[in-house]
Design an enzyme around this catalytic site. Structure first.
Site, PDB file in Angstrom:
ATOM      1  N   ASP A  13     -12.230 -36.769  21.150  1.00  0.00           N
ATOM      2  CA  ASP A  13     -11.424 -37.006  22.339  1.00  0.00           C
ATOM      3  C   ASP A  13      -9.950 -37.029  21.910  1.00  0.00           C
ATOM      4  O   ASP A  13      -9.631 -37.137  20.725  1.00  0.00           O
ATOM      5  CB  ASP A  13     -11.841 -38.336  22.969  1.00  0.00           C
ATOM      6  CG  ASP A  13     -11.175 -38.566  24.315  1.00  0.00           C
ATOM      7  OD1 ASP A  13     -10.954 -37.588  25.051  1.00  0.00           O
ATOM      8  OD2 ASP A  13     -10.856 -39.728  24.634  1.00  0.00           O
ATOM      9  N   ASP A  15      -6.829 -38.614  24.079  1.00  0.00           N
ATOM     10  CA  ASP A  15      -6.123 -39.858  24.414  1.00  0.00           C
ATOM     11  C   ASP A  15      -6.935 -41.068  23.962  1.00  0.00           C
ATOM     12  O   ASP A  15      -8.127 -41.180  24.252  1.00  0.00           O
ATOM     13  CB  ASP A  15      -5.869 -39.936  25.917  1.00  0.00           C
ATOM     14  CG  ASP A  15      -4.903 -38.862  26.395  1.00  0.00           C
ATOM     15  OD1 ASP A  15      -3.837 -38.731  25.781  1.00  0.00           O
ATOM     16  OD2 ASP A  15      -5.238 -38.152  27.356  1.00  0.00           O
TER      17      ASP A  15
END
Length: 265
Positions: A13, A15
């Site tokens: 991922d 953020d």
């Protein structure tokens, strides 16, 4: 389930894992460079469908991370990949930004508001009442309802913003139809990402900061899952869920392989 030393490909991922508020998190720059130096296949994943991979690569560079655009996989790309597999050369009415429309164009889709095969709702900062009304009417006429991601809100400096899930909820209420959501936590996003880099679930890991998207989708896709505590999850958040990641780390800095120190002895 693979051990970490058996992992050959990585999904991560963005953020809360690599960046926070447009700044690289500790170890992120070194980890990306490690993967690139070693020729390790990897993709940076995001449910954000606003930006194209080129846009995101530029934003990451500004944060201090050198990630090639071909190493970025968005919910818009995953959605376009899915729709192409379902109906090659199809048509869509899109509520969204350049990240979504560009991905669909490159997948061979036609953008139209006249009897489209699909209504696709993605992230945008300018939701239009007229466009939402059009989407409701097209779905009522038989267009298939697709959403890039389920997130109801998104972050901003001033507080939460309504996001894709909030808009699809409005459309669902008006039509009685629920969208098929392609992005996380649908493990299909991970499977399409693995296809992109020729990876297999047996030797691929997923790094995330959210139990309800990254980790559950990683588990369902059969991946080695790693939760980092640099995002929204803490121990109390982890305890809320009936499933567990394979590893819990303070951050991606723990994944950097230290070179052995040569001894003079």
């Amino acid at each position: 389930m693979a051990r970490r030393d058996e992992i050959e490909c990585w999904l991560t991922d963005m953020d809360g894992v690599l960046v926070h508020e447009n700044k690289a998190l500790p170890g992120a720059t070194e980890l990306i460079q490690q993967w690139r130096d070693q020729g390790t296949p990897f993709l940076v994943l995001t449910n954000n469908s606003i930006f194209t991979p080129r846009d995101l690569a530029a934003r990451l560079r500004a944060s201090g991370l050198d990630v090639p655009e071909e190493s970025i996989w968005t919910s818009a790309l995953a959605t376009a990949d899915f729709l192409k597999s379902q109906m090659p050369g199809g048509s869509a009415f899109v509520i969204g930004e350049a990240g979504m429309t560009t991905a669909l164009h490159e997948a061979g889709f036609i953008m139209t508001d006249t009897d489209p095969d699909y209504v696709v709702v993605g992230e945008t900062r300018s939701y239009s009442f007229d466009a939402i009304t059009k989407a409701i009417r097209l779905i009522g006429k038989g267009a298939r309802f697709i959403a890039t991601n389920p997130d109801a809100t998104g972050p901003s400096a001033e507080g939460p913003l309504p996001a894709t899930g909030a808009i699809t909820a409005m459309i669902s209420k008006a039509t009685g139809m629920e969208p098929y959501v392609v992005g996380k936590p649908n493990p299909m996003m991970f499977r399409s990402a693995m296809n992109r880099i020729g990876a297999h679930s047996e030797n691929t890991a997923m790094i995330g900061d959210r139990m309800d998207t990254d980790i559950v989708a990683g588990i369902e896709a059969g991946l080695h899952t790693i939760l980092v505590l640099t995002g929204i999850s803490d121990q109390s958040e982890i305890e809320r869920y009936p499933f567990r990641p394979d590893e819990i780390l303070s951050g991606v800095s723990e994944l950097i392989v230290k070179e052995p120190v040569e001894s003079d002895l």
